[in-house]
Design a protein around this motif. Structure first.
Motif, PDB file in Angstrom:
ATOM      1  N   LEU A 106       0.849  -1.368  -0.088  1.00 30.45           N
ATOM      2  CA  LEU A 106       0.028  -0.177  -0.036  1.00 30.45           C
ATOM      3  C   LEU A 106       0.806   1.160  -0.081  1.00 30.45           C
ATOM      4  CD1 LEU A 106      -3.049  -0.815   2.419  1.00 30.45           C
ATOM      5  CD2 LEU A 106      -2.935  -0.706   0.043  1.00 30.45           C
ATOM      6  N   VAL A 107       1.803   1.133   0.855  1.00 27.82           N
ATOM      7  CA  VAL A 107       2.768   2.306   0.593  1.00 27.82           C
ATOM      8  C   VAL A 107       3.418   2.457  -0.628  1.00 27.82           C
ATOM      9  CG1 VAL A 107       5.126   3.362   1.700  1.00 27.82           C
ATOM     10  CG2 VAL A 107       3.340   2.419   3.443  1.00 27.82           C
ATOM     11  N   ALA A 108       3.928   1.463  -1.306  1.00 24.37           N
ATOM     12  CA  ALA A 108       4.388   1.611  -2.498  1.00 24.37           C
ATOM     13  C   ALA A 108       3.492   1.960  -3.677  1.00 24.37           C
ATOM     14  CB  ALA A 108       5.277   0.218  -3.054  1.00 24.37           C
ATOM     15  N   ILE A 109       2.292   1.834  -3.550  1.00 22.33           N
ATOM     16  CA  ILE A 109       1.134   2.090  -4.366  1.00 22.33           C
ATOM     17  C   ILE A 109       0.964   3.705  -4.208  1.00 22.33           C
ATOM     18  CG2 ILE A 109      -1.183   1.979  -5.047  1.00 22.33           C
ATOM     19  CD1 ILE A 109      -1.149  -0.772  -4.188  1.00 22.33           C
ATOM     20  N   ASN A 110       0.708   4.236  -2.949  1.00 21.07           N
ATOM     21  CA  ASN A 110       0.621   5.499  -2.656  1.00 21.07           C
ATOM     22  C   ASN A 110       1.850   6.604  -3.027  1.00 21.07           C
ATOM     23  OD1 ASN A 110      -1.960   5.304  -1.812  1.00 21.07           O
ATOM     24  ND2 ASN A 110      -1.032   4.886   0.146  1.00 21.07           N
ATOM     25  N   LEU A 111       3.156   5.663  -2.943  1.00 20.95           N
ATOM     26  CA  LEU A 111       4.364   6.584  -3.298  1.00 20.95           C
ATOM     27  C   LEU A 111       4.590   6.496  -4.704  1.00 20.95           C
ATOM     28  CD1 LEU A 111       7.127   7.914  -2.735  1.00 20.95           C
ATOM     29  CD2 LEU A 111       7.951   5.476  -2.370  1.00 20.95           C
ATOM     30  N   ALA A 112       4.424   5.465  -5.426  1.00 24.08           N
ATOM     31  CA  ALA A 112       4.383   5.559  -6.924  1.00 24.08           C
ATOM     32  C   ALA A 112       3.527   6.458  -7.764  1.00 24.08           C
ATOM     33  CB  ALA A 112       4.217   4.151  -7.555  1.00 24.08           C
ATOM     34  N   TYR A 113       2.130   6.488  -7.242  1.00 23.49           N
ATOM     35  CA  TYR A 113       1.270   7.262  -7.810  1.00 23.49           C
ATOM     36  C   TYR A 113       1.555   8.734  -7.708  1.00 23.49           C
ATOM     37  CZ  TYR A 113      -3.466   9.124  -8.577  1.00 23.49           C
ATOM     38  OH  TYR A 113      -4.538   9.967  -8.959  1.00 23.49           O
ATOM     39  N   ALA A 114       2.090   9.043  -6.415  1.00 23.78           N
ATOM     40  CA  ALA A 114       2.349  10.430  -5.785  1.00 23.78           C
ATOM     41  C   ALA A 114       3.305  11.105  -7.093  1.00 23.78           C
ATOM     42  CB  ALA A 114       2.565  10.549  -4.575  1.00 23.78           C
ATOM     43  N   VAL A 115       4.498  10.231  -7.195  1.00 21.97           N
ATOM     44  CA  VAL A 115       5.764  10.503  -7.873  1.00 21.97           C
ATOM     45  C   VAL A 115       5.191  10.770  -9.317  1.00 21.97           C
ATOM     46  CG1 VAL A 115       7.901  10.019  -8.642  1.00 21.97           C
ATOM     47  CG2 VAL A 115       7.284   9.607  -6.222  1.00 21.97           C
ATOM     48  N   ILE A 116       4.446   9.765  -9.990  1.00 16.61           N
ATOM     49  CA  ILE A 116       4.056   9.736 -11.289  1.00 16.61           C
ATOM     50  C   ILE A 116       3.156  11.170 -11.481  1.00 16.61           C
ATOM     51  CG2 ILE A 116       2.505   9.115 -12.833  1.00 16.61           C
ATOM     52  CD1 ILE A 116       3.291   6.267 -11.851  1.00 16.61           C
ATOM     53  N   ASP A 117       2.274  11.677 -10.347  1.00 16.08           N
ATOM     54  CA  ASP A 117       1.474  12.846 -10.511  1.00 16.08           C
ATOM     55  C   ASP A 117       2.345  14.111 -10.531  1.00 16.08           C
ATOM     56  OD1 ASP A 117      -1.148  13.968 -10.166  1.00 16.08           O
ATOM     57  OD2 ASP A 117      -0.266  14.850  -8.491  1.00 16.08           O
ATOM     58  N   ILE A 118       3.638  13.873  -9.743  1.00 21.44           N
ATOM     59  CA  ILE A 118       4.515  15.297  -9.636  1.00 21.44           C
ATOM     60  C   ILE A 118       5.223  15.094 -11.298  1.00 21.44           C
ATOM     61  CG2 ILE A 118       6.546  15.913  -8.783  1.00 21.44           C
ATOM     62  CD1 ILE A 118       5.928  14.530  -6.210  1.00 21.44           C
ATOM     63  N   ALA A 119       5.464  13.909 -11.715  1.00 19.87           N
ATOM     64  CA  ALA A 119       6.324  13.900 -13.005  1.00 19.87           C
ATOM     65  C   ALA A 119       5.188  14.478 -14.030  1.00 19.87           C
ATOM     66  CB  ALA A 119       6.718  12.498 -13.211  1.00 19.87           C
ATOM     67  N   VAL A 120       3.964  14.161 -13.958  1.00 19.30           N
ATOM     68  CA  VAL A 120       3.184  14.545 -14.718  1.00 19.30           C
ATOM     69  C   VAL A 120       3.008  16.145 -14.817  1.00 19.30           C
ATOM     70  CG1 VAL A 120       0.567  14.657 -15.599  1.00 19.30           C
ATOM     71  CG2 VAL A 120       1.779  12.359 -15.114  1.00 19.30           C
ATOM     72  N   LYS A 121       2.784  16.523 -13.712  1.00 15.12           N
ATOM     73  CA  LYS A 121       2.774  18.045 -13.612  1.00 15.12           C
ATOM     74  C   LYS A 121       3.876  18.975 -14.128  1.00 15.12           C
ATOM     75  CE  LYS A 121       0.924  17.905  -9.436  1.00 15.12           C
ATOM     76  NZ  LYS A 121       0.507  17.950  -8.001  1.00 15.12           N
ATOM     77  N   SER A 122       5.146  18.270 -13.637  1.00 14.32           N
ATOM     78  CA  SER A 122       6.286  19.030 -14.079  1.00 14.32           C
ATOM     79  C   SER A 122       6.438  18.547 -15.667  1.00 14.32           C
ATOM     80  CB  SER A 122       7.545  18.026 -13.460  1.00 14.32           C
ATOM     81  OG  SER A 122       8.850  18.700 -13.994  1.00 14.32           O
ATOM     82  N   GLY A 123       5.996  17.725 -16.208  1.00 13.71           N
ATOM     83  CA  GLY A 123       6.001  17.642 -17.678  1.00 13.71           C
ATOM     84  C   GLY A 123       5.178  18.767 -18.516  1.00 13.71           C
ATOM     85  N   PHE A 124       3.892  18.811 -17.777  1.00 18.49           N
ATOM     86  CA  PHE A 124       3.125  20.113 -18.316  1.00 18.49           C
ATOM     87  C   PHE A 124       3.892  21.247 -18.337  1.00 18.49           C
ATOM     88  CE2 PHE A 124      -0.614  18.077 -16.792  1.00 18.49           C
ATOM     89  CZ  PHE A 124      -0.721  16.968 -17.805  1.00 18.49           C
ATOM     90  N   GLY A 125       4.811  21.656 -17.348  1.00 21.62           N
ATOM     91  CA  GLY A 125       5.437  23.017 -17.235  1.00 21.62           C
ATOM     92  C   GLY A 125       6.592  22.899 -18.260  1.00 21.62           C
ATOM     93  N   SER A 126       7.166  21.822 -18.786  1.00 16.99           N
ATOM     94  CA  SER A 126       8.370  21.768 -19.670  1.00 16.99           C
ATOM     95  C   SER A 126       7.774  22.004 -20.904  1.00 16.99           C
ATOM     96  CB  SER A 126       8.892  20.414 -19.702  1.00 16.99           C
ATOM     97  OG  SER A 126       9.664  20.506 -18.191  1.00 16.99           O
ATOM     98  N   LEU A 127       6.336  21.355 -21.106  1.00 19.45           N
ATOM     99  CA  LEU A 127       5.879  21.185 -22.654  1.00 19.45           C
ATOM    100  C   LEU A 127       5.000  22.381 -23.160  1.00 19.45           C
ATOM    101  CD1 LEU A 127       5.240  17.566 -22.422  1.00 19.45           C
ATOM    102  CD2 LEU A 127       6.902  18.151 -23.896  1.00 19.45           C
ATOM    103  N   LEU A 128       4.561  23.049 -22.051  1.00 17.34           N
ATOM    104  CA  LEU A 128       3.462  23.911 -22.382  1.00 17.34           C
ATOM    105  C   LEU A 128       4.007  25.575 -22.019  1.00 17.34           C
ATOM    106  CD1 LEU A 128       0.071  22.015 -21.475  1.00 17.34           C
ATOM    107  CD2 LEU A 128       1.174  22.460 -23.692  1.00 17.34           C
ATOM    108  N   PRO A 129       3.330  26.562 -22.646  1.00 12.10           N
ATOM    109  CA  PRO A 129       3.553  27.873 -22.224  1.00 12.10           C
ATOM    110  C   PRO A 129       2.641  28.211 -21.047  1.00 12.10           C
ATOM    111  CG  PRO A 129       2.044  27.882 -24.124  1.00 12.10           C
ATOM    112  CD  PRO A 129       2.612  26.566 -23.940  1.00 12.10           C
ATOM    113  N   VAL A 130       3.092  29.065 -20.073  1.00 20.34           N
ATOM    114  CA  VAL A 130       2.630  29.569 -18.976  1.00 20.34           C
ATOM    115  C   VAL A 130       0.821  29.653 -19.260  1.00 20.34           C
ATOM    116  CG1 VAL A 130       2.364  31.353 -17.214  1.00 20.34           C
ATOM    117  CG2 VAL A 130       4.686  30.486 -18.028  1.00 20.34           C
ATOM    118  N   ALA A 131       0.616  30.417 -20.358  1.00 21.00           N
ATOM    119  CA  ALA A 131      -0.850  30.765 -20.592  1.00 21.00           C
ATOM    120  C   ALA A 131      -1.735  29.487 -20.809  1.00 21.00           C
ATOM    121  CB  ALA A 131      -0.721  31.635 -21.726  1.00 21.00           C
ATOM    122  N   GLY A 132      -1.043  28.408 -21.069  1.00 18.90           N
ATOM    123  CA  GLY A 132      -1.762  27.149 -21.498  1.00 18.90           C
ATOM    124  C   GLY A 132      -1.958  26.255 -20.309  1.00 18.90           C
ATOM    125  N   ARG A 133      -1.279  26.538 -18.896  1.00 15.20           N
ATOM    126  CA  ARG A 133      -1.115  25.431 -18.189  1.00 15.20           C
ATOM    127  C   ARG A 133      -2.332  25.545 -17.326  1.00 15.20           C
ATOM    128  NH1 ARG A 133       5.099  27.185 -16.623  1.00 15.20           N
ATOM    129  NH2 ARG A 133       5.805  26.747 -18.662  1.00 15.20           N
TER     130      ARG A 133
END
Length: 401
Positions: A106-133
């Motif tokens: 359960l700890v591993a599931i919550n941790l993996a999900y949280a890190v993927i969520d961070i990576a997804v949001k960080s990816g948006f910041g790298s791929l999209l302009p500020v106005a589109g975020r």
């Protein structure tokens, strides 16, 4: 929304698919954890709450280091690695009969999900302009809520065959996303920090603590999450104390469905209009909706009243969530975006505290006092939000490429 999705590059749509598919996988099993832990491991209600709450807290705390890795590693490899952990952990919950191993899964599931969520949001910041975020954050939150709305129904259908099968279905969905992302994911997507001289985790942590805006927004988010993070849990506690089990089940089913339908219907329409220029006004409106919703809960005497109060409460949620994302994205240096989003994930500590605090109030005070307490959390959290939005930036933290 569909037209916007078609306009995005494939990489952005794949990141959005991670939010939908992995949230769906997680939501399939979450409603049945209480039943599973009670039936398979013979735990008391208090022990079940401790298991579920503590695994969420541990996963949230460890995800702060996951945010550090997002800034240091290939986004593509990190998402694949965490998805692999997600799959293996769900297979572990399906196969194991030992409580300690189930707990680690359960700890591993919550941790993996949280890190993927961070990576997804960080990816948006790298791929999209500020106005589109703002728009993509709203779409992400809508897809997340679709996953939470649909998942329990899929889990219920599979659980009729065997109570362990939802865990296997979740692992299968994780495996499906792994294959999709392995084949079509952007192998060149990395955090800006990968091109910098790496700094130790503790040094970066001390740097973040010097950003008073981040500290204020993190604490404000933690206090606010006490109110909206696990609302179904504390409302169930309140209804059990003040009504019958039958009424509790009927009201909770109705308001959870109302919450999901309201988010799916209005999140994109409202969220895309939230702008950095008027962030304080939007936050004030969202927090006011929370207070009005809590007032409605306290006064509710019929199912219709509960549903109306939940619609108002959910509009507050619809506003505050993307506003938080936008503020963190605005203040985060590009090379520390993962760490900043990791700090924001500490909001989950507030979500875990909500049912605990409300349970203590219900045990010692008149039942409606929980709503007064929750309103105080909204006021305190809102004060920290506005303080953070008003503070000047730290020169050391704001340095950008």
């Amino acid at each position: 929304m569909l037209a916007t999705l078609r306009s995005y590059p494939t990489t952005v749509n794949l990141l959005l698919s991670a939010s939908l598919i992995l949230t769906l996988a997680r939501a399939i099993t979450l409603p049945y954890l209480v039943i599973y832990l009670s039936g398979n491991f013979h735990l008391s209600i208090a022990d079940i709450g401790l298991v579920i709450g503590s695994t969420l807290i541990i996963g949230s705390l460890l995800s702060l280091y996951g945010g550090f890795l997002v800034d240091r590693m290939s986004n593509y490899r990190l998402i694949l690695a965490c998805t692999g952990v997600f799959i293996v952990a769900f297979l572990g919950t399906f196969a194991t009969r030992d409580l300690w191993l189930f707990y680690l899964c359960l700890v591993a599931i919550n941790l993996a999900y949280a890190v993927i969520d961070i990576a997804v949001k960080s990816g948006f910041g790298s791929l999209l302009p500020v106005a589109g975020r703002s728009e993509v954050f709203s779409i992400k939150y809508t897809l997340t809520n679709i996953g939470y709305a649909v998942g329990p129904f899929l889990g219920a259908g599979v659980a009729r065959l065997d109570i362990s099968l939802p865990f296997l279905l979740s692992a299968g969905l994780g495996a499906g996303f792994f294959l999709i992302y392995f084949m079509w994911g952007d192998r060149g997507l990395t955090g800006v920090g990968t091109n910098r001289q790496p700094a130790p985790f503790m040094a970066v942590g001390r740097l973040l603590l010097r950003d008073r805006r981040l500290v204020c927004f993190t604490l404000g988010g933690l206090l606010s999450a006490v109110v909206f993070g696990q609302f179904s849990a504390y409302l169930s506690q309140y209804l059990v104390v003040t009504t019958t089990p039958e009424t509790t089940y009927r009201v909770i089913s109705a308001i959870v469905a109302t919450n999901a339908l309201t988010v799916i219907s209005l999140q994109y329409l409202i969220g895309r209009r939230i702008t950095q220029a008027h962030l304080k006004l939007w936050l004030a409106a969202g927090l006011a909706m929370f207070v009005l919703g809590l007032t409605g809960f306290a006064l509710a005497t019929s199912l219709v009243f509960w549903v109306i109060a939940m619609v108002v409460f959910t509009v507050g949620e619809i506003i505050v969530f993307p506003a938080e994302y936008m503020f963190i994205d605005h203040i985060a240096p590009s090379h520390l975006r993962g760490m900043y989003y990791g700090a924001q994930n500490l909001n989950n500590l507030g979500a875990a505290l909500g049912p605990v605090l409300c349970g203590a109030v219900l045990a010692t005070q008149p039942a409606d006092y929980i709503f007064y307490m929750l309103m105080l959390f909204i006021v305190a959290g809102g004060g920290l939000y506005f303080l953070g939005a008003s503070l000047p930036g730290n020169i050391e933290v704001e340095e950008r490429d």
